[in-house]
Design a protein around this motif. Sequence first.
Motif, PDB file in Angstrom:
ATOM      1  N   ARG A  85       1.198  -0.972   0.202  1.00  0.00           N
ATOM      2  CA  ARG A  85       0.225   0.155   0.352  1.00  0.00           C
ATOM      3  C   ARG A  85       0.783   1.551  -0.434  1.00  0.00           C
ATOM      4  O   ARG A  85       0.320   2.487  -0.799  1.00  0.00           O
ATOM      5  CB  ARG A  85      -0.782   0.068   1.320  1.00  0.00           C
ATOM      6  N   MET A  86       1.987   1.168   0.447  1.00  0.00           N
ATOM      7  CA  MET A  86       2.949   2.260   0.705  1.00  0.00           C
ATOM      8  C   MET A  86       3.296   2.996  -0.500  1.00  0.00           C
ATOM      9  O   MET A  86       3.876   3.143  -1.490  1.00  0.00           O
ATOM     10  CB  MET A  86       4.194   2.416   1.591  1.00  0.00           C
ATOM     11  N   ALA A  87       3.655   1.310  -1.141  1.00  0.00           N
ATOM     12  CA  ALA A  87       4.023   1.706  -2.708  1.00  0.00           C
ATOM     13  C   ALA A  87       2.833   2.325  -3.959  1.00  0.00           C
ATOM     14  O   ALA A  87       3.624   2.599  -4.681  1.00  0.00           O
ATOM     15  CB  ALA A  87       4.402   0.125  -3.736  1.00  0.00           C
ATOM     16  N   LEU A  88       2.165   1.978  -3.175  1.00  0.00           N
ATOM     17  CA  LEU A  88       0.661   3.072  -4.622  1.00  0.00           C
ATOM     18  C   LEU A  88       1.288   4.444  -4.292  1.00  0.00           C
ATOM     19  O   LEU A  88       1.219   4.865  -5.499  1.00  0.00           O
ATOM     20  CB  LEU A  88      -0.820   2.199  -4.099  1.00  0.00           C
ATOM     21  N   VAL A  89       1.295   5.260  -3.532  1.00  0.00           N
ATOM     22  CA  VAL A  89       1.910   6.159  -3.380  1.00  0.00           C
ATOM     23  C   VAL A  89       3.153   6.742  -3.180  1.00  0.00           C
ATOM     24  O   VAL A  89       3.419   7.629  -4.494  1.00  0.00           O
ATOM     25  CB  VAL A  89       1.745   6.506  -1.936  1.00  0.00           C
ATOM     26  N   LEU A  90       4.114   5.744  -3.079  1.00  0.00           N
ATOM     27  CA  LEU A  90       5.769   5.943  -3.591  1.00  0.00           C
ATOM     28  C   LEU A  90       5.734   5.771  -4.513  1.00  0.00           C
ATOM     29  O   LEU A  90       7.119   6.568  -5.324  1.00  0.00           O
ATOM     30  CB  LEU A  90       6.494   5.942  -2.594  1.00  0.00           C
ATOM     31  N   SER A  91       5.161   4.991  -5.761  1.00  0.00           N
ATOM     32  CA  SER A  91       5.592   4.770  -7.022  1.00  0.00           C
ATOM     33  C   SER A  91       4.865   5.303  -7.714  1.00  0.00           C
ATOM     34  O   SER A  91       4.985   5.174  -9.507  1.00  0.00           O
ATOM     35  CB  SER A  91       5.403   3.131  -7.138  1.00  0.00           C
ATOM     36  N   ALA A  92       4.098   6.448  -7.501  1.00  0.00           N
ATOM     37  CA  ALA A  92       3.282   7.200  -8.352  1.00  0.00           C
ATOM     38  C   ALA A  92       4.098   8.320  -9.369  1.00  0.00           C
ATOM     39  O   ALA A  92       4.917   8.401  -8.561  1.00  0.00           O
ATOM     40  CB  ALA A  92       2.005   8.407  -7.493  1.00  0.00           C
ATOM     41  N   PRO A  93       4.553   8.074 -10.288  1.00  0.00           N
ATOM     42  CA  PRO A  93       5.400   9.000 -10.868  1.00  0.00           C
ATOM     43  C   PRO A  93       4.922  10.755 -11.465  1.00  0.00           C
ATOM     44  O   PRO A  93       4.093  11.120 -10.653  1.00  0.00           O
ATOM     45  CB  PRO A  93       5.236   9.128 -12.972  1.00  0.00           C
ATOM     46  N   PRO A  94       5.982  11.141 -11.031  1.00  0.00           N
ATOM     47  CA  PRO A  94       5.559  12.626 -10.477  1.00  0.00           C
ATOM     48  C   PRO A  94       4.865  12.971 -11.703  1.00  0.00           C
ATOM     49  O   PRO A  94       4.678  12.796 -12.758  1.00  0.00           O
ATOM     50  CB  PRO A  94       7.194  13.069 -10.837  1.00  0.00           C
ATOM     51  N   VAL A  95       4.351  14.947 -11.780  1.00  0.00           N
ATOM     52  CA  VAL A  95       3.599  14.982 -12.830  1.00  0.00           C
ATOM     53  C   VAL A  95       4.230  15.605 -13.986  1.00  0.00           C
ATOM     54  O   VAL A  95       3.699  15.180 -15.070  1.00  0.00           O
ATOM     55  CB  VAL A  95       2.740  16.340 -11.618  1.00  0.00           C
ATOM     56  N   MET A  96       6.209  15.830 -13.745  1.00  0.00           N
ATOM     57  CA  MET A  96       6.287  15.642 -15.061  1.00  0.00           C
ATOM     58  C   MET A  96       8.197  15.984 -14.674  1.00  0.00           C
ATOM     59  O   MET A  96       8.367  16.078 -13.123  1.00  0.00           O
ATOM     60  CB  MET A  96       5.944  17.280 -15.225  1.00  0.00           C
ATOM     61  N   ALA A  97       8.907  15.327 -15.732  1.00  0.00           N
ATOM     62  CA  ALA A  97      10.228  15.471 -14.749  1.00  0.00           C
ATOM     63  C   ALA A  97      10.848  16.329 -14.520  1.00  0.00           C
ATOM     64  O   ALA A  97      10.863  17.849 -14.731  1.00  0.00           O
ATOM     65  CB  ALA A  97      10.916  14.585 -16.121  1.00  0.00           C
ATOM     66  N   GLU A  98      11.425  16.591 -13.706  1.00  0.00           N
ATOM     67  CA  GLU A  98      12.187  17.853 -12.796  1.00  0.00           C
ATOM     68  C   GLU A  98      13.456  18.654 -14.094  1.00  0.00           C
ATOM     69  O   GLU A  98      14.376  17.873 -14.464  1.00  0.00           O
ATOM     70  CB  GLU A  98      13.481  17.611 -11.777  1.00  0.00           C
ATOM     71  N   GLY A  99      12.731  19.607 -14.315  1.00  0.00           N
ATOM     72  CA  GLY A  99      13.398  20.511 -15.342  1.00  0.00           C
ATOM     73  C   GLY A  99      14.989  20.792 -13.897  1.00  0.00           C
ATOM     74  O   GLY A  99      15.011  20.670 -13.400  1.00  0.00           O
ATOM     75  N   ARG A 100      16.160  21.489 -14.954  1.00  0.00           N
ATOM     76  CA  ARG A 100      17.496  21.688 -14.016  1.00  0.00           C
ATOM     77  C   ARG A 100      17.680  23.267 -14.100  1.00  0.00           C
ATOM     78  O   ARG A 100      18.153  24.187 -13.914  1.00  0.00           O
ATOM     79  CB  ARG A 100      18.335  21.139 -14.838  1.00  0.00           C
ATOM     80  N   GLY A 101      16.451  24.332 -14.512  1.00  0.00           N
ATOM     81  CA  GLY A 101      16.626  25.657 -15.089  1.00  0.00           C
ATOM     82  C   GLY A 101      16.285  26.651 -13.686  1.00  0.00           C
ATOM     83  O   GLY A 101      15.972  26.167 -13.137  1.00  0.00           O
ATOM     84  N   ARG A 102      16.527  27.768 -13.875  1.00  0.00           N
ATOM     85  CA  ARG A 102      16.066  28.551 -12.500  1.00  0.00           C
ATOM     86  C   ARG A 102      15.261  29.684 -13.585  1.00  0.00           C
ATOM     87  O   ARG A 102      15.567  30.020 -14.846  1.00  0.00           O
ATOM     88  CB  ARG A 102      17.244  29.650 -12.352  1.00  0.00           C
ATOM     89  N   PRO A 103      14.157  30.457 -12.558  1.00  0.00           N
ATOM     90  CA  PRO A 103      13.238  30.797 -13.458  1.00  0.00           C
ATOM     91  C   PRO A 103      13.970  32.448 -13.952  1.00  0.00           C
ATOM     92  O   PRO A 103      15.741  33.114 -12.655  1.00  0.00           O
ATOM     93  CB  PRO A 103      12.249  30.965 -12.177  1.00  0.00           C
ATOM     94  N   SER A 104      14.073  33.713 -14.518  1.00  0.00           N
ATOM     95  CA  SER A 104      14.605  34.219 -15.368  1.00  0.00           C
ATOM     96  C   SER A 104      14.032  35.498 -13.798  1.00  0.00           C
ATOM     97  O   SER A 104      12.691  35.526 -12.844  1.00  0.00           O
ATOM     98  CB  SER A 104      13.688  35.196 -15.788  1.00  0.00           C
ATOM     99  N   PRO A 105      14.444  36.356 -14.066  1.00  0.00           N
ATOM    100  CA  PRO A 105      14.081  37.465 -13.076  1.00  0.00           C
ATOM    101  C   PRO A 105      12.989  37.768 -13.753  1.00  0.00           C
ATOM    102  O   PRO A 105      12.335  38.524 -12.331  1.00  0.00           O
ATOM    103  CB  PRO A 105      14.993  39.034 -13.208  1.00  0.00           C
ATOM    104  N   GLY A 106      12.119  37.976 -14.434  1.00  0.00           N
ATOM    105  CA  GLY A 106      10.878  38.320 -14.597  1.00  0.00           C
ATOM    106  C   GLY A 106      10.130  38.102 -13.715  1.00  0.00           C
ATOM    107  O   GLY A 106       9.873  36.470 -13.469  1.00  0.00           O
ATOM    108  N   ASP A 107       8.719  38.747 -13.794  1.00  0.00           N
ATOM    109  CA  ASP A 107       7.351  38.486 -13.177  1.00  0.00           C
ATOM    110  C   ASP A 107       6.044  38.366 -13.316  1.00  0.00           C
ATOM    111  O   ASP A 107       5.531  37.880 -12.990  1.00  0.00           O
ATOM    112  CB  ASP A 107       7.252  39.130 -11.721  1.00  0.00           C
ATOM    113  N   ASP A 108       6.553  38.252 -14.982  1.00  0.00           N
ATOM    114  CA  ASP A 108       5.908  38.249 -15.650  1.00  0.00           C
ATOM    115  C   ASP A 108       5.049  36.744 -16.279  1.00  0.00           C
ATOM    116  O   ASP A 108       5.983  35.699 -15.793  1.00  0.00           O
ATOM    117  CB  ASP A 108       5.956  38.946 -17.102  1.00  0.00           C
TER     118      ASP A 108
END
Length: 558
Positions: A307-330
Motif C-alpha cells: 500500500r505504501m508502494a501505491l503512493v511512492l511509485s506514483a510518477p511525478p507530474v513532470m520530469a524535474e527540470g534543471r533551469g532557474r526562473p528568470s528575474p522577470g515576474d510576468d
Amino acid sequence: MTTGRDILRVTLRRNAGAISAGTLLLGLYQAAETAFPIALGLIAEHTLRERELGSLALSIGALAVIITTVSLSWRFGMRILQQASVTEAHRWRVRVAACGLQPVAGDTDLKSGEILTIATEDADQGADIIEVVPLLISSMVAVLVAAVALGLADVRLGLLVIVGTVAILSILSVLSRRIGTSTREQQARVARAGAKVADLITGLRPLHGFGGNHAGFLSYRRVSTEARTQAVTVATANGVYAGIAQGLNAVLATVVTLSAGWLAFEGRITIGELVMAVGLAQFIMEPLKLFSEMPKYVMTARASADRMALVLSAPPVMAEGRGRPSPGDDLEVEGIVFGGLRELKFRVPAGEFVAVAAYQPGAAADLAAVLAVRVPPEAYAGVVRVGGRELSDLPVAAVRERLLVNPYDGEIFAGTLRSNLDPGGTGRPVAEAVEASMLTDVVALHPEGLDHGVRDRGANLSGGQRQRLSLARALAADADVLVLHDPTTAVDAVTEQLIARNVALLRRHRTTLVLTSSPALLDAADRVLVLDGGAITAEGTHRDLLATDETYRLAVSR
C-alpha cells in the motif's frame, strides 16, 4: 518502480546492523531459555548420582547465570529492535507524506484520508519486519537447540521435534497466505472509510444546508459496514490460525513428552534425560508458537508495504527540470489546449492585477490545474512561462517559489490560525494578510487571537472563515506571481467588496491573476479577460465591459 518487496528489502538492508545485533541477543535469549530445562535435567542426574552439596551449589549458580542471560539478552535485544523499528517507521511516514503532497501524473485512486492511513498505520506495520526477522531466526535457534539436546538423549526424540516442526510450518504457511490477502483488503476498506469520514467532515455544513446529511450518513455506514465485515473476516482467520497453531504445538509437545516417558520406562534414557525431555517439550511450545506466528506478521508487513508502494511509485507530474526562473515576474499562457481550454493565450505583465471571468467554471478549473503543475506538460498542448522560462524546464520546487496557485478548496490543517497562516514559522507578513482577507473578526473573536485552535480541516470554522483563512495564507506567502481561484465565493457581498479592495492594495506592483466571477474582484482588477468557449473572447476594464458587452453584463451582474 517501487514495490512492496522493494520497500521491505530497503528496510532490512538499512537496518542490517540493528537486525544483526538484535538477532544475536535474541538468539542468545532463546539458547539460554533452552538451556534451562537442559540444566535442570543435568542437575537431577548429578544430584541423584553424587548427592554432593558442592555440585548442587554449582548447579544453582549455573541456573542463576542462565536466568540473568535470559533477562538481559531479551531486554537489550528488543530495545535495539524497537528503536530501529520506530525510527524506520518515521522515515517511511515522512517519505509517504512527502510523496502525498507532490502532484503526480497518474491517478492513484487514493484520497487524502487513505494516504493518512498509509502514512501512519501502514508505515508502522511495514517497519515491524525489523522485529519479525530476528524473532523468526531466534525461534528457529531455540527449536534447533532443543532438537539437538533431545537427539543426544535419543535420536528419535530429536527427529520427532524436527519433523513435527516442519509439518506444523507447512500447514500454517497455507493459512498465512489467506490471512495476507484478507489483511490487504481490510486495510484498503478501513482506509476508504477514513477517507469518507474526512470528506463528510469537510462537507458537513453544505450537507446540512441542503438536507443531505442523512444521505451522507448512509454512504458512510455502507463503507464502514464493508470495513467491519472484512475486519471480522480477518479476525476469524487469525483466530483459526492461532487455534490451529496452538493445537499443533500442543500435540507435538505431548508426543515428545509421551515418547520420552516410554523411552525412560524401557530404560533407554535416564531420569535426568527424562526431566530434560519433559522440560524441553513444554518449553518448545513458546518458540514454536512464536515461529508459527511470524508468517502472519510477514504477510501483514508485506500488505502494508504494497500500500505504501501505491503512493511512492506514483510518477511525478513532470520530469524535474534543471533551469532557474528568470528575474522577470510576468506570466504568459500560449496556445494551451486542455480540457475546456482551446488555444488559450494571454499574458500578465509583471506587476499587473488581472482577472479572468470564465463563463464555464470547468475552464477556470482546468486553467488553475495547469498553472498549479497538477497536469503533466505532455497532457496538454501549448506552454506556460514564468519570467520567460517554460514551466516544463523548471523544477517543481522552483516553480512554486515564484508561482503560487491558491485553489478554491484550499485545505485547512489542525493547529492554530497562526500555524495555518505561516506553517513554517518563517516570519511571513501575517498581520497584513489577515487584514487584507478580512480575517480580523475571527482573530478578534477569540482571546487567544492567532493562537486560537483550529480543528482538522477547519471543522470549527464556517465556510466563509475557512475560505478567508486560505486566502490569508496565500497572501502571506507573498509570492512573486499569485493566482487565486474563486477566493470569495463563501463570503457576503460587503466583505467581498472589502477583500477585493484590500487584495488590490496589498498586491500592488505584484503579478496577480484572479479566476473569478465576483463583480468586486473584477472591478478591482487592472484588466479583465473574458474566457468563453476555452479562449479569450474579450478584454478591458470591468466597467468598460459592463457598458459594451451585454453577455458579460448578464454573466457577472448579481
